[in-house]
Design a protein around this motif. Structure first.
Motif, mmCIF file in Angstrom:
data_model
loop_
_atom_site.group_PDB
_atom_site.id
_atom_site.type_symbol
_atom_site.label_atom_id
_atom_site.label_comp_id
_atom_site.label_asym_id
_atom_site.label_seq_id
_atom_site.Cartn_x
_atom_site.Cartn_y
_atom_site.Cartn_z
ATOM 1 N N TRP A 50 57.927 52.496 63.584
ATOM 2 C CA TRP A 50 57.232 53.774 63.099
ATOM 3 C C TRP A 50 56.455 52.992 61.604
ATOM 4 N N ASP A 51 57.083 51.951 61.027
ATOM 5 C CA ASP A 51 56.308 51.249 59.987
ATOM 6 C C ASP A 51 54.803 50.813 60.398
ATOM 7 N N ASP A 52 55.041 50.406 61.536
ATOM 8 C CA ASP A 52 53.618 49.841 62.172
ATOM 9 C C ASP A 52 52.548 50.679 62.466
ATOM 10 N N VAL A 53 53.075 52.085 62.809
ATOM 11 C CA VAL A 53 52.071 53.330 63.375
ATOM 12 C C VAL A 53 51.680 54.062 62.163
ATOM 13 N N LEU A 54 52.673 54.290 61.097
ATOM 14 C CA LEU A 54 52.356 55.181 59.899
ATOM 15 C C LEU A 54 51.191 54.826 59.145
ATOM 16 N N PRO A 55 50.426 55.655 58.442
ATOM 17 C CA PRO A 55 49.156 55.242 57.755
ATOM 18 C C PRO A 55 49.881 54.335 56.450
ATOM 19 N N LYS A 56 49.269 53.304 56.199
ATOM 20 C CA LYS A 56 49.428 52.549 54.982
ATOM 21 C C LYS A 56 49.629 53.370 53.814
ATOM 22 N N ILE A 57 50.702 53.048 53.086
ATOM 23 C CA ILE A 57 50.346 53.652 51.562
ATOM 24 C C ILE A 57 49.406 53.040 50.599
ATOM 25 N N PRO A 58 48.950 53.678 49.799
ATOM 26 C CA PRO A 58 47.909 52.964 48.705
ATOM 27 C C PRO A 58 48.401 51.794 48.178
ATOM 28 N N GLU A 59 47.747 50.895 47.863
ATOM 29 C CA GLU A 59 47.913 49.651 47.261
ATOM 30 C C GLU A 59 48.798 49.947 45.778
ATOM 31 N N ASP A 60 48.166 50.665 45.279
ATOM 32 C CA ASP A 60 48.812 51.033 43.682
ATOM 33 C C ASP A 60 50.403 51.612 43.695
ATOM 34 N N GLU A 61 50.407 52.482 44.872
ATOM 35 C CA GLU A 61 51.807 52.757 45.301
ATOM 36 C C GLU A 61 52.963 51.816 45.660
ATOM 37 N N PHE A 62 52.281 50.970 46.633
ATOM 38 C CA PHE A 62 53.001 49.789 47.214
ATOM 39 C C PHE A 62 53.415 48.892 45.933
ATOM 40 N N ALA A 63 52.661 48.495 44.921
ATOM 41 C CA ALA A 63 52.875 47.749 43.623
ATOM 42 C C ALA A 63 53.853 48.428 43.007
#
Length: 196
Positions: free
Chosen positions: A163-176
């Motif tokens: 699922w981690d591979d197929v879900l849309p990536k979270i925005p960079e600022d949210e990840f940070a």
């Protein structure tokens, strides 16, 4: 010559049925899913990174790469952006395998798992923290941590990595922001948050 009875009875070169997975509530695919043909074993097994004859250990070659928190014994690396709210790896600072972790370091592993899981669950979109051990890429002991989003019941279980591979990536600022939050939560009980 195949090394064991287990190896000798496997259907090498054949496609197996995906039926046991298709329709399972945690399996992220449907329709005409095909299982790739099973490849014969590679013997002897190629060395992992960090083993004699293998590539250099990535942790030892770049001890600060992706690190968001560390203390004298452990470091947490955050990778992203990812499809899940947070994905991280816990590693000892020194190069050990699971089977040769010193007793003193092994005694800290359970509490570290609890600390990391709790810190990740502090992210507002996270319900649970999954953790697992895959050790086929690198000899240096490491545990993976994956944040299961609140209410996302399909993401329970072993398929969370798919699922981690197929879900849309979270925005960079949210990840940070998530990485900083987890590092700060860990630092409250010791160690240091590392700026990224």
């Amino acid at each position: 010559m195949l090394p064991s009875e287990y190896h000798r009875r496997l259907p090498y070169g054949e496609r197996m049925s995906p039926e046991p997975l298709v329709g399972h509530p945690f399996f992220p695919f449907e329709g005409d899913v095909q299982v790739v043909p099973l490849a014969e074993p590679v013997l002897p097994a190629p060395p992992r990174a960090g083993e004699a004859g293998g590539k250099p250990c990535p942790k030892c070659a770049d001890p600060d790469g992706f690190v968001t928190w560390r203390d004298d014994q452990w470091s947490l690396k955050a990778f992203g952006p990812t499809g899940l709210p947070f994905v991280a790896m816990l590693e000892p600072q020194e190069h050990y395998r699971l089977d040769n972790l010193p007793v003193e370091l092994t005694a800290t592993l359970g509490p570290m798992i609890q600390r990391v899981a709790k810190a990740i669950q502090g992210i507002d979109s996270v319900a649970r923290t999954h953790f697992n051990r895959w050790g086929d890429g690198s000899e240096h002991f490491h545990l993976w941590f994956m944040a299961r989003p609140l209410g996302m019941m399909q993401l329970r279980g072993a398929m969370i990595a798919a699922w981690d591979d197929v879900l849309p990536k979270i925005p960079e600022d949210e990840f940070a922001a998530n990485a900083r939050q987890v590092a700060a939560a860990l630092a409250e009980d010791g160690g240091e948050a590392v700026g990224r």
